[in-house]
Structures are given as C-alpha cells and as structure tokens.
Write a protein that holds these residues in place. Sequence first.
Motif, PDB file in Angstrom:
ATOM      1  N   ARG A  38      -2.437  -5.892  16.002  1.00  0.00           N
ATOM      2  CA  ARG A  38      -2.960  -6.408  17.263  1.00  0.00           C
ATOM      3  C   ARG A  38      -3.100  -5.236  18.223  1.00  0.00           C
ATOM      4  O   ARG A  38      -2.142  -4.809  18.862  1.00  0.00           O
ATOM      5  CB  ARG A  38      -2.013  -7.465  17.838  1.00  0.00           C
ATOM      6  CG  ARG A  38      -1.953  -8.742  17.023  1.00  0.00           C
ATOM      7  CD  ARG A  38      -0.928  -9.707  17.585  1.00  0.00           C
ATOM      8  NE  ARG A  38      -0.868 -10.953  16.827  1.00  0.00           N
ATOM      9  CZ  ARG A  38       0.052 -11.886  16.993  1.00  0.00           C
ATOM     10  NH1 ARG A  38       1.004 -11.714  17.891  1.00  0.00           N
ATOM     11  NH2 ARG A  38       0.034 -12.982  16.264  1.00  0.00           N
ATOM     12  N   ILE A  39      -4.291  -4.712  18.318  1.00  0.00           N
ATOM     13  CA  ILE A  39      -4.518  -3.498  19.091  1.00  0.00           C
ATOM     14  C   ILE A  39      -5.562  -3.763  20.163  1.00  0.00           C
ATOM     15  O   ILE A  39      -6.636  -4.295  19.876  1.00  0.00           O
ATOM     16  CB  ILE A  39      -5.014  -2.352  18.177  1.00  0.00           C
ATOM     17  CG1 ILE A  39      -4.042  -2.124  17.018  1.00  0.00           C
ATOM     18  CG2 ILE A  39      -5.203  -1.068  18.978  1.00  0.00           C
ATOM     19  CD1 ILE A  39      -4.553  -1.163  15.979  1.00  0.00           C
ATOM     20  N   ASP A  40      -5.256  -3.385  21.402  1.00  0.00           N
ATOM     21  CA  ASP A  40      -6.217  -3.458  22.496  1.00  0.00           C
ATOM     22  C   ASP A  40      -7.091  -2.207  22.428  1.00  0.00           C
ATOM     23  O   ASP A  40      -6.632  -1.092  22.677  1.00  0.00           O
ATOM     24  CB  ASP A  40      -5.484  -3.526  23.834  1.00  0.00           C
ATOM     25  CG  ASP A  40      -6.435  -3.599  25.023  1.00  0.00           C
ATOM     26  OD1 ASP A  40      -7.664  -3.535  24.817  1.00  0.00           O
ATOM     27  OD2 ASP A  40      -5.947  -3.701  26.168  1.00  0.00           O
ATOM     28  N   ASP A  64      -9.163  -0.973  24.283  1.00  0.00           N
ATOM     29  CA  ASP A  64      -9.365  -0.237  25.523  1.00  0.00           C
ATOM     30  C   ASP A  64      -8.081   0.352  26.113  1.00  0.00           C
ATOM     31  O   ASP A  64      -8.107   0.951  27.189  1.00  0.00           O
ATOM     32  CB  ASP A  64     -10.029  -1.150  26.570  1.00  0.00           C
ATOM     33  CG  ASP A  64     -11.411  -1.623  26.127  1.00  0.00           C
ATOM     34  OD1 ASP A  64     -12.160  -0.798  25.580  1.00  0.00           O
ATOM     35  OD2 ASP A  64     -11.709  -2.823  26.302  1.00  0.00           O
ATOM     36  N   ASP A  65      -6.955   0.162  25.425  1.00  0.00           N
ATOM     37  CA  ASP A  65      -5.694   0.714  25.922  1.00  0.00           C
ATOM     38  C   ASP A  65      -5.739   2.238  25.825  1.00  0.00           C
ATOM     39  O   ASP A  65      -5.842   2.801  24.734  1.00  0.00           O
ATOM     40  CB  ASP A  65      -4.528   0.171  25.094  1.00  0.00           C
ATOM     41  CG  ASP A  65      -3.172   0.496  25.713  1.00  0.00           C
ATOM     42  OD1 ASP A  65      -3.055   1.526  26.405  1.00  0.00           O
ATOM     43  OD2 ASP A  65      -2.227  -0.289  25.492  1.00  0.00           O
ATOM     44  N   VAL A 106       0.473   3.034  21.973  1.00  0.00           N
ATOM     45  CA  VAL A 106      -0.144   2.095  21.030  1.00  0.00           C
ATOM     46  C   VAL A 106       0.287   2.422  19.601  1.00  0.00           C
ATOM     47  O   VAL A 106       0.679   1.544  18.829  1.00  0.00           O
ATOM     48  CB  VAL A 106      -1.682   2.139  21.143  1.00  0.00           C
ATOM     49  CG1 VAL A 106      -2.331   1.416  19.947  1.00  0.00           C
ATOM     50  CG2 VAL A 106      -2.140   1.494  22.435  1.00  0.00           C
ATOM     51  N   ARG A 131      -9.140  -2.036  11.520  1.00  0.00           N
ATOM     52  CA  ARG A 131      -8.791  -2.281  12.925  1.00  0.00           C
ATOM     53  C   ARG A 131      -8.335  -0.998  13.622  1.00  0.00           C
ATOM     54  O   ARG A 131      -8.701  -0.742  14.778  1.00  0.00           O
ATOM     55  CB  ARG A 131      -7.688  -3.338  13.009  1.00  0.00           C
ATOM     56  CG  ARG A 131      -8.155  -4.720  12.637  1.00  0.00           C
ATOM     57  CD  ARG A 131      -7.111  -5.767  12.954  1.00  0.00           C
ATOM     58  NE  ARG A 131      -7.622  -7.095  12.681  1.00  0.00           N
ATOM     59  CZ  ARG A 131      -7.046  -8.202  13.100  1.00  0.00           C
ATOM     60  NH1 ARG A 131      -5.935  -8.135  13.817  1.00  0.00           N
ATOM     61  NH2 ARG A 131      -7.549  -9.377  12.809  1.00  0.00           N
ATOM     62  N   TYR A 134     -10.083   1.204  16.819  1.00  0.00           N
ATOM     63  CA  TYR A 134      -9.372   1.716  17.999  1.00  0.00           C
ATOM     64  C   TYR A 134      -9.606   3.215  18.155  1.00  0.00           C
ATOM     65  O   TYR A 134      -9.893   3.707  19.247  1.00  0.00           O
ATOM     66  CB  TYR A 134      -7.878   1.423  17.866  1.00  0.00           C
ATOM     67  CG  TYR A 134      -7.070   1.988  19.012  1.00  0.00           C
ATOM     68  CD1 TYR A 134      -7.131   1.414  20.284  1.00  0.00           C
ATOM     69  CD2 TYR A 134      -6.259   3.112  18.835  1.00  0.00           C
ATOM     70  CE1 TYR A 134      -6.411   1.936  21.343  1.00  0.00           C
ATOM     71  CE2 TYR A 134      -5.533   3.633  19.887  1.00  0.00           C
ATOM     72  CZ  TYR A 134      -5.616   3.052  21.133  1.00  0.00           C
ATOM     73  OH  TYR A 134      -4.900   3.592  22.191  1.00  0.00           O
TER      74      TYR A 134
END
Length: 220
Positions: free
Chosen positions: A85-87, A89-90, A96, A145, A149
């Motif tokens: 579960r990675i944002d 835009d973080d 992260v 995923r 990122y």
Amino acid sequence: MNSLDIAPEHPALDDGIDSAKRRQILEGARQVFLAEGFDGASMGEIAKAAGVSKGTLYVYFSSKEALFEALTVEEKRGLAEVMFRIDADDPDVRNVLTQLGTSYLSHMGNPEHISSVRMVIGAANKLPQLGQVFYEAGPCRGIARLKSYFDHQVEAGRLDIEDTSIAAQHFLDLCQSGVMRRLLFAVGTRPTEEEIKKNVANALRVFFAAYGPKTGASRS
C-alpha cells in the motif's frame, strides 16, 4: 473450465452464500495443503477439512490443481494488497521504503508463508503453471506497485534510476538478504524485530548509494 468458475451443470447460487462457501473451501484446502503438501493432499481430505461433501467441492473446483491455483492467487494477491500500500505522491522516499521493507520482511518471514513457498516449489517441477501463478500473483504485483512509486519519484528528481523495475527487485532482494534462504532451509526461526530493522536499514543504505538523487536534483 476456468479454475475460478462454478461448474456449468450446477445452478448459480446466491452471490453471498456462494462467496462464503468458496472461502470455506479455500480455508480447508489451505490447512490440508500446508499439512500434507500438494502431492499428499487429496480432494477427500480437503472436503472433510472444509466441512463440505466432495460433490459440493467439485461444484466449485474441477480438480486439485484448480483449487490449488485459486488458493495461491487469492493468498498472494491478499498479501500484495497488505504489503504494497504505497502513496505514489508521498515525497518521503526513505520513510516509505522503511515501512514497506519492514512490512515485507515481517510477512515474508511468517512460517505459513515459508511453508507455502516450499509447497509451490515442490509442485512447480510437475506443474510449472502453478509456480507461474504464484509468482505473478505475488512478487510480480508487488514489484509493479513499487516500480510505479519509483517512476513518480524519478520524475520528481528524488531518485536517479534508469530501470525502475530492476530497482524495485533490488530493494526487495536487499531487504530479505540472508533471511529467506535460511528460513527456506529451516535454519533458525523467523526474523526478530531487531533483525528486520537491521536488514531494512542495510537495504536502504545500499539502495540510496545506488539510486539516490544527484545533488540538487530534487524538484519537490
């Protein structure tokens, strides 16, 4: 017949009941496969563990291979959902990756996961498609995923990576370095929190040495 379909000669069931029954069968199958291995498991044992008749079992799954495939896909996809579960835009790449590496190594070191990996490896020589399903449902989804990122972070200048897919594989391999090998050979116990922390810290150090941003390159 697709392994995830209900046999066409049987009437369709209510979606909620059907889904619950399917989960019940998969849980029974998981118990038997982990205890007996793929070759040692039988549809009769699986039906008994799931609390259903063999007839009901065959309504949902046409063979032991189809059942094993469905179980593999469901478990590995679920694991990928939990761990990756990675944002996108973080901007805090180090944080992260620290969280991801810790979660990844914790789940990978779970005894049931190790048993699943051994089981698939044991069956893959006879049924190579099962190995492919296992790999595509778990590792490939996770790498995809993480690659996505990294693509965002390269665009923002926070990382300097030529091939983000390879970089994603590198990071995950660095996190599990030395741990997975010994666990697969049943040497020692699952990694401690301290061991996980140390492995992830070392992974980050090597990763940023190779892929860290060039001085002044970040556009965040």
